[in-house]
Design a protein around this motif. Structure first.
Motif, PDB file in Angstrom:
ATOM      1  N   ARG A  41      30.016  13.133   3.240  1.00 25.01           N
ATOM      2  CA  ARG A  41      29.662  12.422   4.478  1.00 25.01           C
ATOM      3  C   ARG A  41      29.409  13.386   5.626  1.00 25.01           C
ATOM      4  NH1 ARG A  41      33.341   8.958   2.283  1.00 25.01           N
ATOM      5  NH2 ARG A  41      35.093   9.765   3.488  1.00 25.01           N
ATOM      6  N   GLY A  42      30.152  14.486   5.638  1.00 26.88           N
ATOM      7  CA  GLY A  42      29.982  15.484   6.695  1.00 26.88           C
ATOM      8  C   GLY A  42      28.720  16.306   6.554  1.00 26.88           C
ATOM      9  N   MET A  43      28.110  16.257   5.370  1.00 30.71           N
ATOM     10  CA  MET A  43      26.871  16.995   5.089  1.00 30.71           C
ATOM     11  C   MET A  43      25.888  16.042   4.413  1.00 30.71           C
ATOM     12  SD  MET A  43      28.488  20.545   3.651  1.00 30.71           S
ATOM     13  CE  MET A  43      29.666  19.740   2.584  1.00 30.71           C
ATOM     14  N   PRO A  44      25.341  15.097   5.164  1.00 29.83           N
ATOM     15  CA  PRO A  44      24.523  14.046   4.536  1.00 29.83           C
ATOM     16  C   PRO A  44      23.270  14.551   3.816  1.00 29.83           C
ATOM     17  CG  PRO A  44      24.419  13.911   6.931  1.00 29.83           C
ATOM     18  CD  PRO A  44      25.450  14.934   6.605  1.00 29.83           C
ATOM     19  N   ASP A  45      22.814  15.755   4.120  1.00 31.58           N
ATOM     20  CA  ASP A  45      21.592  16.258   3.483  1.00 31.58           C
ATOM     21  C   ASP A  45      21.825  16.952   2.147  1.00 31.58           C
ATOM     22  OD1 ASP A  45      20.078  15.286   5.585  1.00 31.58           O
ATOM     23  OD2 ASP A  45      20.142  17.179   6.689  1.00 31.58           O
ATOM     24  N   ILE A  46      23.091  17.172   1.772  1.00 27.38           N
ATOM     25  CA  ILE A  46      23.368  17.841   0.502  1.00 27.38           C
ATOM     26  C   ILE A  46      23.442  16.784  -0.605  1.00 27.38           C
ATOM     27  CG2 ILE A  46      25.886  17.755   0.707  1.00 27.38           C
ATOM     28  CD1 ILE A  46      25.969  20.593  -0.525  1.00 27.38           C
ATOM     29  N   THR A  47      22.929  17.140  -1.769  1.00 24.73           N
ATOM     30  CA  THR A  47      23.026  16.220  -2.904  1.00 24.73           C
ATOM     31  C   THR A  47      24.412  16.350  -3.538  1.00 24.73           C
ATOM     32  OG1 THR A  47      22.229  17.834  -4.521  1.00 24.73           O
ATOM     33  CG2 THR A  47      20.555  16.468  -3.404  1.00 24.73           C
ATOM     34  N   GLN A  48      24.804  15.331  -4.262  1.00 24.24           N
ATOM     35  CA  GLN A  48      26.093  15.365  -4.945  1.00 24.24           C
ATOM     36  C   GLN A  48      26.134  16.528  -5.933  1.00 24.24           C
ATOM     37  OE1 GLN A  48      27.548  11.589  -6.314  1.00 24.24           O
ATOM     38  NE2 GLN A  48      28.780  12.515  -7.920  1.00 24.24           N
ATOM     39  N   LYS A  49      25.053  16.723  -6.650  1.00 20.25           N
ATOM     40  CA  LYS A  49      24.976  17.806  -7.635  1.00 20.25           C
ATOM     41  C   LYS A  49      25.136  19.169  -6.963  1.00 20.25           C
ATOM     42  CE  LYS A  49      21.874  19.856 -11.052  1.00 20.25           C
ATOM     43  NZ  LYS A  49      20.547  19.834 -11.666  1.00 20.25           N
ATOM     44  N   MET A  50      24.468  19.374  -5.836  1.00 18.20           N
ATOM     45  CA  MET A  50      24.539  20.657  -5.139  1.00 18.20           C
ATOM     46  C   MET A  50      25.935  20.889  -4.568  1.00 18.20           C
ATOM     47  SD  MET A  50      23.269  23.522  -4.252  1.00 18.20           S
ATOM     48  CE  MET A  50      21.548  23.356  -4.672  1.00 18.20           C
ATOM     49  N   GLN A  53      28.204  21.886  -7.394  1.00 13.78           N
ATOM     50  CA  GLN A  53      27.909  23.255  -7.826  1.00 13.78           C
ATOM     51  C   GLN A  53      28.471  24.280  -6.841  1.00 13.78           C
ATOM     52  OE1 GLN A  53      23.730  24.026  -8.545  1.00 13.78           O
ATOM     53  NE2 GLN A  53      23.984  26.172  -8.046  1.00 13.78           N
ATOM     54  N   GLN A  54      28.261  24.053  -5.548  1.00 12.92           N
ATOM     55  CA  GLN A  54      28.728  24.994  -4.542  1.00 12.92           C
ATOM     56  C   GLN A  54      30.257  25.049  -4.508  1.00 12.92           C
ATOM     57  OE1 GLN A  54      25.967  26.652  -2.097  1.00 12.92           O
ATOM     58  NE2 GLN A  54      25.673  26.412  -4.289  1.00 12.92           N
ATOM     59  N   LEU A  55      30.905  23.892  -4.640  1.00 14.29           N
ATOM     60  CA  LEU A  55      32.369  23.861  -4.674  1.00 14.29           C
ATOM     61  C   LEU A  55      32.901  24.616  -5.884  1.00 14.29           C
ATOM     62  CD1 LEU A  55      32.960  20.158  -3.597  1.00 14.29           C
ATOM     63  CD2 LEU A  55      33.631  22.198  -2.296  1.00 14.29           C
ATOM     64  N   ARG A  56      32.275  24.443  -7.031  1.00 14.98           N
ATOM     65  CA  ARG A  56      32.711  25.155  -8.247  1.00 14.98           C
ATOM     66  C   ARG A  56      32.602  26.669  -8.070  1.00 14.98           C
ATOM     67  NH1 ARG A  56      29.883  21.223 -12.546  1.00 14.98           N
ATOM     68  NH2 ARG A  56      31.539  19.681 -12.673  1.00 14.98           N
ATOM     69  N   GLU A  57      31.472  27.099  -7.496  1.00 14.15           N
ATOM     70  CA  GLU A  57      31.274  28.537  -7.296  1.00 14.15           C
ATOM     71  C   GLU A  57      32.300  29.108  -6.322  1.00 14.15           C
ATOM     72  OE1 GLU A  57      27.175  29.232  -6.232  1.00 14.15           O
ATOM     73  OE2 GLU A  57      26.438  28.343  -8.104  1.00 14.15           O
ATOM     74  N   LEU A  58      32.569  28.382  -5.238  1.00 17.46           N
ATOM     75  CA  LEU A  58      33.565  28.843  -4.277  1.00 17.46           C
ATOM     76  C   LEU A  58      34.959  28.882  -4.905  1.00 17.46           C
ATOM     77  CD1 LEU A  58      32.262  26.986  -1.107  1.00 17.46           C
ATOM     78  CD2 LEU A  58      32.406  29.481  -1.397  1.00 17.46           C
ATOM     79  N   GLU A  59      35.237  27.923  -5.773  1.00 21.67           N
ATOM     80  CA  GLU A  59      36.527  27.906  -6.475  1.00 21.67           C
ATOM     81  C   GLU A  59      36.623  29.088  -7.439  1.00 21.67           C
ATOM     82  OE1 GLU A  59      39.328  24.903  -9.120  1.00 21.67           O
ATOM     83  OE2 GLU A  59      37.205  24.413  -8.889  1.00 21.67           O
ATOM     84  N   GLU A  60      35.551  29.352  -8.176  1.00 21.59           N
ATOM     85  CA  GLU A  60      35.539  30.481  -9.118  1.00 21.59           C
ATOM     86  C   GLU A  60      35.747  31.811  -8.404  1.00 21.59           C
ATOM     87  OE1 GLU A  60      31.835  30.202 -11.236  1.00 21.59           O
ATOM     88  OE2 GLU A  60      32.415  28.316 -12.200  1.00 21.59           O
ATOM     89  N   ASP A  61      35.254  31.919  -7.176  1.00 18.27           N
ATOM     90  CA  ASP A  61      35.394  33.156  -6.411  1.00 18.27           C
ATOM     91  C   ASP A  61      36.713  33.233  -5.653  1.00 18.27           C
ATOM     92  OD1 ASP A  61      33.007  34.480  -7.129  1.00 18.27           O
ATOM     93  OD2 ASP A  61      31.860  33.207  -5.769  1.00 18.27           O
ATOM     94  N   GLY A  62      37.573  32.218  -5.816  1.00 18.65           N
ATOM     95  CA  GLY A  62      38.882  32.248  -5.174  1.00 18.65           C
ATOM     96  C   GLY A  62      38.862  31.939  -3.688  1.00 18.65           C
ATOM     97  N   ILE A  63      37.783  31.337  -3.209  1.00 16.56           N
ATOM     98  CA  ILE A  63      37.644  31.036  -1.787  1.00 16.56           C
ATOM     99  C   ILE A  63      38.267  29.682  -1.454  1.00 16.56           C
ATOM    100  CG2 ILE A  63      35.983  30.742   0.112  1.00 16.56           C
ATOM    101  CD1 ILE A  63      36.055  33.588  -1.070  1.00 16.56           C
ATOM    102  N   ILE A  64      38.119  28.729  -2.373  1.00 15.47           N
ATOM    103  CA  ILE A  64      38.703  27.408  -2.155  1.00 15.47           C
ATOM    104  C   ILE A  64      39.599  27.039  -3.333  1.00 15.47           C
ATOM    105  CG2 ILE A  64      36.776  26.610  -0.722  1.00 15.47           C
ATOM    106  CD1 ILE A  64      35.900  24.867  -3.126  1.00 15.47           C
ATOM    107  N   HIS A  65      40.469  26.065  -3.076  1.00 13.92           N
ATOM    108  CA  HIS A  65      41.387  25.546  -4.089  1.00 13.92           C
ATOM    109  C   HIS A  65      41.047  24.079  -4.319  1.00 13.92           C
ATOM    110  CE1 HIS A  65      45.056  24.684  -6.269  1.00 13.92           C
ATOM    111  NE2 HIS A  65      45.306  23.690  -5.429  1.00 13.92           N
ATOM    112  N   ARG A  66      41.003  23.685  -5.569  1.00 17.11           N
ATOM    113  CA  ARG A  66      40.752  22.291  -5.948  1.00 17.11           C
ATOM    114  C   ARG A  66      42.047  21.732  -6.508  1.00 17.11           C
ATOM    115  NH1 ARG A  66      39.103  19.639 -10.827  1.00 17.11           N
ATOM    116  NH2 ARG A  66      37.723  17.874 -10.403  1.00 17.11           N
TER     117      ARG A  66
END
Length: 116
Positions: A41-50, A53-66
């Motif tokens: 909702r905070g980024m209405p122009d991003i697709t669910q798929k994107m 993908q971006q969240l997964r990459e940030l998680e893999e790099d240790g930047i975010i926690h899921r």
């Protein structure tokens, strides 16, 4: 020309946070944990798929926690790791530069502007 270590370091940084959405995601997470729907909702122009993908990459790099909460329906929250929190200073520098740039663009676009 510049120092090669500087160039390599910038390239390494961009491999982790480059792209249109990763920095925006990090900005949203600077205020605390967010659920997927809140981010979307905070980024209405991003697709669910994107976003996924971006969240997964940030998680893999240790930047975010899921974190998955075992409930019905399942709840998933994303937050910055302590390491990801170190991006705060970078985000503030980028925001300051963006504000100055926007002011410059606005000034140049104004009909009374005489310093081009």
């Amino acid at each position: 020309m510049g120092d090669q270590l500087f160039k390599d370091s910038v390239e390494t940084t961009l491999k982790v946070i480059g792209g249109k959405w990763k920095l925006v995601i990090l900005c949203h997470l600077m205020d605390g944990a967010r659920r997927f729907g809140e981010l979307r909702r905070g980024m209405p122009d991003i697709t669910q798929k994107m976003l996924t993908q971006q969240l997964r990459e940030l998680e893999e790099d240790g930047i975010i926690h899921r974190e998955v909460f075992m409930q019905v329906p399942p709840k998933v929250e994303y937050s910055l790791t302590p390491y990801g929190g170190t991006m705060g200073e970078v985000l503030h520098l980028l925001a300051d530069w963006g504000l100055k740039h926007q002011e410059r663009v606005d000034k140049e676009a104004s009909p009374t502007s005489s310093d081009h």
